[in-house]
Design a protein around this motif. Structure first.
Motif, mmCIF file in Angstrom:
data_model
loop_
_atom_site.group_PDB
_atom_site.id
_atom_site.type_symbol
_atom_site.label_atom_id
_atom_site.label_comp_id
_atom_site.label_asym_id
_atom_site.label_seq_id
_atom_site.Cartn_x
_atom_site.Cartn_y
_atom_site.Cartn_z
ATOM 1 N N ASP A 32 0.829 -1.198 0.000
ATOM 2 C CA ASP A 32 0.000 0.000 0.000
ATOM 3 C C ASP A 32 0.871 1.259 0.000
ATOM 4 N N TRP A 35 0.295 5.256 2.775
ATOM 5 C CA TRP A 35 0.971 5.789 3.969
ATOM 6 C C TRP A 35 2.235 6.536 3.598
ATOM 7 N N LYS A 36 2.839 6.159 2.473
ATOM 8 C CA LYS A 36 4.021 6.903 2.033
ATOM 9 C C LYS A 36 3.623 8.325 1.659
ATOM 10 N N ARG A 38 1.050 9.879 2.811
ATOM 11 C CA ARG A 38 0.683 10.569 4.044
ATOM 12 C C ARG A 38 1.939 11.086 4.742
ATOM 13 N N ALA A 39 2.970 10.242 4.754
ATOM 14 C CA ALA A 39 4.215 10.635 5.417
ATOM 15 C C ALA A 39 4.842 11.833 4.715
ATOM 16 N N SER B 332 5.520 4.293 5.712
ATOM 17 C CA SER B 332 6.403 4.943 4.744
ATOM 18 C C SER B 332 7.785 4.283 4.717
ATOM 19 N N VAL B 345 9.465 11.096 9.662
ATOM 20 C CA VAL B 345 8.182 11.309 10.347
ATOM 21 C C VAL B 345 8.342 11.163 11.856
#
Lengths: 623, 465
Positions: A32, A35-36, A38-39, B332, B345
């Motif tokens: 997925d 999340w990358k 999002r980061a 990430s 992060v």
């Protein structure tokens, strides 16, 4: 109790959870991508660095557009602690009320998101985001505030660059910058809300050559949106590159002088270098100081005033106002007549005032004298010969064929077509064709006698002052022209491709001689209409024009080139409501020519007369 | 001398190795997360990693101390130790609160959390109590006493309040289950109240704990699916209400297990297994339907609250802030991670993930080392827990076995909740990752817990019970 088997229950629990974790981790980290993203949203800010726009030099290497450093006072609400509003207001020199209102304004203005597709407005103010609290502070203003800023956490200074015009001149040529509109932001990824974009003049035409290459800096940001450091040691960063300097053909001293000459007058001056098509000066009066439209604050303050001014300072008259050219048009008629073979240079027509009105002058014995005296009936008859050439079955057909032929000649002069000059807002003027009159009178319902006022540059014919100056350049070049343009070079490149190509008129160069001699006589011989243009030591060739104006006093027109032997400058001067061309436009043109060729003027009385003249009752004009 | 030789010889080296490995990885991660370019020295004691070094030294010293003490002492003094820690848990309630909880016993700048040590004392007393029981003669009193040992410290910890450690104490229930302590006496008491019913034994009572957990798990899953419809693209986009979807999954799950298990069973056992499978399917379906029905009957605001807790409602910048940031950090990381000291992060400098050097330390680790690193860590913990189960099973003394199981289950809880909360599998409860998170109390208590286990194991042959 087979409690020994129960260990398998516990082992299954442990293994089950472990395997579940491995699957979930694999999905989250490898499969997925969300999340990358999002980061990245959270921690990696892509900061675009817009370089200062290209600087502009005039033909003699004087910097006429430069960049100045300004400051924004930025605010991050989340970082503000115990703001002493009274002290803060005092520091920035505002009232308490103004400070409070500005906070509100940020939330309701900058802090609002406009959906580019639906136009829907939603509140999007975020306490952790920086907003400019005061925009565009000068060095002086900031130096008073900056030393005390550490007393007010949450506020900091941010450097921006803005245009500066050291000569305060050439506003209509240079244009100005303002924030890109939503449509412009959507159309080109270069722009973000708040980006600046060329709004008029060459700044707009050469937008891509001006804006340079953006740099990108990836930085790691904290939860409070503070920059922490570069991302992966700046591996992906690129440097912002300022565009190469742009050199104009404009002579800023001449431009400024022209603006001075036109003070208290409505009108314009266009000066060209005939051999290159470079525009030496393009004066529109009244104009404005380009420094008035630098930055949001000043634009908001000054733009409405300029827009509402009845004398239209924002209107680029030389490019966009279409006037009847009056007698200067006779030069083209003479050239077409000779080329078509309907006359030769010794043709003579009586000054029959019954055909069309004229002033008293000796009989013109040839084209040279016809130009010199600007004899209206002469050109009435001449043009009649061009248009009624007996190529058709009757006079109506003759007129149709003749007019279209004539229009083709005129178009080759750049009349009735838009010149491809490197500026926006150019208009084409009007050269009527048969189709045009058909619409007015009906097919084959008109002939020369219906449309004869075009012969002396009145009626349906209109030209822009730029086209008038170009006519002077064409005659100076004896039959060809480079499209008038501003930009001489961009960095190491010459002008754009389209300005390196000669445009030939349909007139052979041998026919120009009598016209040029006539234009010389206009200035230098008795009976010439522009004796006020005479200048010691310079052979000026010119032609006056007076455009009838149904709304008031006639417009005063003069076109010229000089020196006669080796033309260096071609010029058109157009003064609204100033009457006869020889009285105002001609001396102004001669002063410009002298200023350009000699760097100074020699006739203070002439200059004084011009400078002191108020030819436009600007207040009465407002009506 | 002979005895010492035997201690070294009998030491479980694989477990000790994993223990040191986790500690080292933890320290490296703390150093990376809290790295301050102005204080690059690992031994700079003003920094979090410097402090962690001190705690590491203290922990290893305590471990050595534990090793020198005769292991019998824990068994013999289990009650005084338990009562002493219980006393500390009472005293701590009168301390000034730090971050809203009265959890710390301070000595100057340093502090310890008695709750961390309560895990050890409870494990020891529970081991002592259960090992002395005759499991064939369980009655109401033994069940209640066993539960009381767990509940007393739990109650005090809840008063602090420390929800994380409170939850961890339920891990002892698994230990009770493993040792065959049944809740049957309680269940029978209730069931036999019904006239005409007189059971000697119930299945529910003897497997009470796994059943309890299964029901809770089922309830959570049902709530997650309740109120939404699942679309099956594979089957022409049929839309199935969430609850029925869950029942479908249960069916598939049970059918799968049954098909695998039946290969290992005799004919007679197969019949039994089929009945168990059918029964558990019917029962769990019934539970799903009841919970689904109840959820739909709930008032709006109650529904909202449950949805928020379960993460069904998105609130990434509000209530879900921590989890959202934690998942962004973990997710990430990619396959191989962003590289050591490159956690953009979750480092302390950027501070997107709160508590990233303590409770959320898995985030920077997973961000820096990616799936390869996180899988390695998960496998390391799995190995450690299963190794402890192996150790437990080879003990001759019941006390040793029970204690070892207690350690395994405590580790399991910390592992499951700590990593689970960064990947959406557990609620966000602040408990440390064993041997990994920065912080003195947890490192000391886990080290002591581990060294007691190693010591007991090394002496397993000396004990004849």
């Amino acid at each position: 109790m087979q409690s020994n088997n129960r260990k398998y229950v516990l082992i299954s629990f442990i293994v089950f959870v472990g395997i579940l974790f491995l699957f979930k981790l694999f999905y989250m980290q490898v499969v997925d991508d969300s999340w990358k993203l999002r980061a990245q949203q959270l921690a990696e800010k892509r900061r675009e660095i817009t370089p200062p726009r290209a600087v502009v030099f005039d033909r003699k290497g004087r910097k006429i557009v430069s960049n100045m450093t300004y400051y924004n006072l930025m605010m991050v609400e989340a970082n503000i602690t115990d703001l002493d509003t009274v002290a803060f207001a005092k520091l920035i020199g505002w009232t308490l009320e103004e400070v409070r209102n500005r906070f509100k304004e940020i939330v309701e203005g900058e802090g609002v998101y406009r959906n580019p597709h639906t136009g829907k407005v939603t509140p999007n103010y975020q306490k952790i985001r920086p907003y400019p609290f005061i925009k565009e502070l000068t060095d002086d203003e900031m130096s008073r505030i900056a030393p005390h800023l550490d007393l007010f956490p949450g506020f900091y200074e941010d450097v921006t660059s803005m245009r500066s015009y050291p000569y305060s001149s050439g506003a209509n040529v240079l244009g100005y910058l303002s924030e890109a509109t939503r449509e412009e932001v959507d159309a080109d990824h270069f722009y973000k809300p708040g980006s600046i974009i060329g709004r008029a003049g060459i700044e707009r035409f050469y937008e891509e050559q001006f804006r340079g290459k953006k740099g990108v800096k990836y930085i790691v940001t904290s939860a409070m949106n503070n920059a922490i450091g570069s991302f992966e040691d700046g591996k992906y960063d690129t440097i912002a590159v300022q565009a190469d300097p742009i050199k104009l053909g404009l002579d800023v001293a001449l431009q400024k002088y022209g603006e001075k000459l036109l003070q208290n007058k409505l009108g314009c001056i266009v000066a060209l270098e005939p051999s290159s098509g470079e525009i030496l000066a393009l004066v529109s009066s009244p104009s404005y100081d380009p420094n008035l439209l630098v930055g949001n604050r000043k634009i908001r303050e000054n733009y409405p005033k300029l827009l509402q001014d009845k004398s239209k300072p924002l209107f680029p008259r030389p490019l966009a106002s279409e006037y009847p050219p009056g007698s200067i048009f006779k030069l083209a008629q003479a050239l077409i007549g000779m080329q078509e073979g309907v006359i030769d240079e010794n043709a003579t027509f009586p000054c029959a005032k019954s055909l069309v009105g004229c002033h008293n002058h000796p009989q013109a014995a040839n084209i040279k004298q016809a130009v010199q005296f600007s004899c209206n009936p002469y050109f009435y008859s001449l043009t009649r010969k061009i248009i009624q050439q007996k190529k058709g079955k009757n006079d109506f057909e003759n007129a149709e064929i003749g007019l279209n032929l004539w229009a083709k000649y005129m178009n080759s002069f750049g009349f009735g077509v838009k010149l491809e000059t490197d500026i926006t807002g150019i208009r084409s003027g009007r050269i009527p064709t048969a189709a045009y009159y058909d619409k007015w009178y009906g097919h084959h319902r008109w002939q020369y006698s219906t449309i004869y006022s075009i012969s002396i540059g009145q009626g349906e014919v209109t030209l822009t002052p730029l086209q008038m100056a170009n006519l002077a350049a064409i005659i100076a070049n004896r039959g060809w022209f480079y499209t008038p343009h501003f930009v001489k070079s961009i960095g190491n490149d010459g002008p754009l491709e389209q300005y390196r190509k000669k445009n030939y008129t349909l007139i052979e160069s041998k026919y120009f001689d009598p016209v040029i001699r006539g234009m010389h006589a206009v200035v230098h011989e008795s009976g010439g209409t522009a004796r006020l243009a005479r200048t010691e030591g310079i052979n000026i060739c010119g032609k006056t024009g007076t455009a009838q104006n149904p709304h008031g006093k006639d417009h005063s027109i003069f076109i010229a080139f000089a020196p006669m032997e080796n033309p260096k400058i071609a010029i058109a001067v157009f003064i609204e409501n100033a009457g006869f061309g020889g009285v105002w436009a001609a001396p102004i043109a001669s002063l410009m020519i002298e200023k350009y060729l000699n760097g100074k003027t020699s006739d203070p009385a002439k200059e004084k007369r011009i400078l002191e003249a108020t030819l436009a009752n600007l207040i009465a004009e407002e009506e | 001398m002979r005895k010492n030789d035997s201690v070294i010889g009998q030491l479980d080296w694989p477990l000790l190795l994993v223990f040191f490995l986790l500690m080292g990885m933890g320290l490296a991660t703390v150093y990376s997360v809290a790295y301050d370019p102005e204080h690059p020295n690992l031994f700079d004691f003003s920094q979090k990693y410097g402090k962690q070094m001190i705690w590491l030294a203290i922990s290893l010293f305590l471990g050595l101390l534990v090793f020198l003490i005769d292991s019998d002492i824990y068994r013999r003094f289990s009650l005084p130790i338990y009562l002493f820690v219980l006393g500390l848990l009472v005293i701590v309630l009168f301390m000034p609160p730090i971050n809203g909880a009265r959890a710390w016993l301070g000595f100057g700048g340093m502090g310890i959390q008695p709750a961390e040590f309560a895990k050890i004392s409870t494990a020891i007393l529970l081991a002592r109590f259960l090992s002395s029981l005759n499991l064939k003669q369980q009655n109401l009193r033994t069940v209640l006493l066993a539960n009381l040992i767990i509940l007393l410290p739990m109650a005090l910890i809840l008063l602090q309040p420390d929800a994380g450690t409170f939850v961890v104490f339920t891990s002892f229930l698994f230990v009770l289950y493993r040792e065959g302590v049944t809740y049957d006496p309680i269940v029978l008491k209730i069931i036999n109240l019904i006239p005409g019913v007189n059971f000697k034994q119930t299945w529910v009572g003897s497997h009470f704990i796994p059943i309890l957990f299964a029901v809770v798990f089922l309830a959570v899953v049902t709530l997650l699916f309740s109120g939404q419809t699942v679309t099956y693209e594979l089957f022409g986009g049929i839309e199935v209400p969430g609850a029925y979807s869950v029942i479908l999954y249960i069916f598939i799950f049970i059918a799968l297990i049954f098909t695998i298990v039946r290969f290992f069973l005799s004919k007679r056992e197969r019949k039994q297994a089929l009945i168990i499978a059918l029964l558990s399917f019917v029962l769990s379906s019934a539970i799903v339907i009841v919970i689904d029905f109840a959820f739909h009957k709930l008032a709006g605001h109650q529904k909202d609250r449950i949805e928020l807790v379960l993460g069904l409602k998105e609130d990434p910048d509000g209530r879900d802030y921590n989890r959202n940031r934690a998942m962004a950090a973990v997710g990430s990381g990619g396959l191989t991670g962003k590289g050591y000291r490159n956690a953009s992060v979750s480092s302390v400098r950027t501070n997107h993930v709160p508590e990233s050097e303590t409770d959320f330390i898995f985030c920077p680790y997973a961000e820096e080392w990616g799936f390869v690193g996180s899988a390695f860590l998960v496998i390391l913990y799995l190995f450690m827990m299963l190794r402890i189960v192996v150790i437990a099973e080879r003990q001759r003394a019941a006390f040793n076995r029970i204690y070892a199981y207690a350690v395994a289950m405590i580790l399991f809880y910390h592992f499951a909740i700590n990593i689970g909360m960064s990947i959406e599998f557990a609620p966000v409860i602040g408990i440390p990752l064993p041997f990994f998170s920065a912080g003195g109390s947890s490192l000391m208590s886990f080290s002591v817990m581990m060294f007691i286990l190693l010591k007991l194991d090394s002496q397993r042959k000396d004990v004849f019970n």
